[in-house]
Design a protein around this motif. Structure first.
Motif, mmCIF file in Angstrom:
data_model
loop_
_atom_site.group_PDB
_atom_site.id
_atom_site.type_symbol
_atom_site.label_atom_id
_atom_site.label_comp_id
_atom_site.label_asym_id
_atom_site.label_seq_id
_atom_site.Cartn_x
_atom_site.Cartn_y
_atom_site.Cartn_z
ATOM 1 N N GLN A 268 31.070 -32.316 -42.073
ATOM 2 C CA GLN A 268 31.081 -31.717 -40.745
ATOM 3 C C GLN A 268 29.690 -31.181 -40.412
ATOM 4 O OE1 GLN A 268 34.378 -29.124 -39.825
ATOM 5 N NE2 GLN A 268 35.608 -29.941 -41.499
ATOM 6 N N TRP A 269 29.292 -31.341 -39.159
ATOM 7 C CA TRP A 269 27.964 -30.901 -38.745
ATOM 8 C C TRP A 269 27.808 -29.386 -38.897
ATOM 9 C CZ3 TRP A 269 27.358 -27.352 -34.859
ATOM 10 C CH2 TRP A 269 28.457 -27.148 -34.005
ATOM 11 N N THR A 270 28.914 -28.656 -38.787
ATOM 12 C CA THR A 270 28.837 -27.201 -38.920
ATOM 13 C C THR A 270 28.457 -26.791 -40.338
ATOM 14 O OG1 THR A 270 31.239 -27.217 -39.262
ATOM 15 C CG2 THR A 270 30.441 -26.669 -37.049
ATOM 16 N N LEU A 273 24.646 -27.273 -40.475
ATOM 17 C CA LEU A 273 23.985 -26.293 -39.616
ATOM 18 C C LEU A 273 24.069 -24.896 -40.220
ATOM 19 C CD1 LEU A 273 22.620 -25.416 -36.988
ATOM 20 C CD2 LEU A 273 24.893 -25.265 -35.941
#
Length: 299
Positions: A268-270, A273
């Motif tokens: 997941q990009w989260t 990040l």
């Protein structure tokens, strides 16, 4: 290639093993229970650390004070290992590795700050806020209700990071003993205490386990503990603590990447990040610069 660049490659390999320990713990959870994992891990680690101390020409002698510090740290290491193992068993190993490895140094800094061992500035508070937000983003905290945050794998993640942070604070009181020697006694006491008070074999003899188990247990003991810890200590001695700590920022991304590749964990990009936000925060808190190969080292 310069000596420092060669050392940098060795430290990167050490960080690879640290990151790999998270998905590998998930694999081992299919073979043994949590206290079998802790006992077997630190028995093997203790045995493999003994020749390392001999190779590094370090004494096995330790004062009573340092032995007591090692024993207290061992108790915290047992509980860290327990929650670390359970977080990979009941949650996503890559996510667990990202959250715990980025949250641990934030908690250490907070504890040092509240104990007045660190002087804080305005930028420190902003960096801590960024670090906490980064951890929350990594966990996708907005997807959970309060009851879910206080139960399940989220608790294991927070408990593991807290135990490690407390153990880090405890070991700072052992200033006159070599870190490798102190680590040897921490591992020894962890194995002895866990065997004495918690160990309950339920999966038969490990000698009957298949090659997947043995490859996994050797990586998580000799690879991610004995080898990685020793190389990291050498890195601290030659590069300085701040510059060596830069390499630890690779660990969450290695844990995530290996979990995606070998355990089919969803990326997941989260997660990326949040980990990057926390790493930036830690760099600000520790005044870290990426100049360890070109400038004079801080000792």
């Amino acid at each position: 290639m310069t000596a420092d660049r060669k050392l940098a490659l060795w430290i990167v390999l050490a960080m690879f093993f640290w990151g790999a320990s998270w998905p590998i713990a998930n694999v081992l959870s299919g073979y043994i229970n949590v206290h079998e994992f802790i006992s077997y891990r630190y028995i093997i680690t203790t045995l493999s650390m003994a020749p390392v101390l001999w190779w590094m020409k370090l004494s096995f002698k330790i004062s009573l004070k340092h032995f007591l510090i090692a024993s207290l740290a061992a108790i915290l290491l047992i509980y860290y290992s327990k929650y670390y193992f359970l977080s990979t068993k009941h949650g996503a190993p890559g996510l667990a590795g990202a959250v715990v490895t980025t949250l641990m140094p934030v908690l250490v800094y907070l504890l040092m700050m509240f104990s007045k061992q660190n002087k804080t500035q305005g930028k420190d508070w902003l960096a801590l806020l960024l670090g906490v937000l980064g951890v929350l983003v990594t966990m996708n905290i907005w997807q959970f209700q309060l009851s879910e945050i206080l139960t399940g794998s989220s608790v294991y993640l927070l408990a593991a990071a807290t135990c490690w942070a407390l153990m880090s604070i405890v070991t700072t009181f052992a200033k006159t003993v070599a870190p490798a020697t102190l680590s040897f006694y921490i591992y020894l006491m962890t194995a002895l205490l866990d065997l004495t008070f918690f160990f309950e074999p339920t999966h038969g003899s490990i000698l009957a386990m298949d090659y997947v188990f043995w490859v996994s247990i050797l990586i998580v003991t000799i690879g991610s503990t004995t080898f990685a810890t020793t190389v990291y200590f050498i890195g601290i001695q030659r590069l300085g603590s701040k510059q060596a700590s830069v390499f630890t920022f690779l660990v969450p991304f290695i844990a995530i990447g290996l979990s995606v590749i070998f355990l089919s964990e969803t990326l997941q990009w989260t997660t990326i990040l949040g980990a990057m936000m926390t790493i930036v925060a830690l760099m600000i808190l520790n005044n870290i610069e990426f100049n360890f190969l070109t400038t004079k080292h801080e000792k």
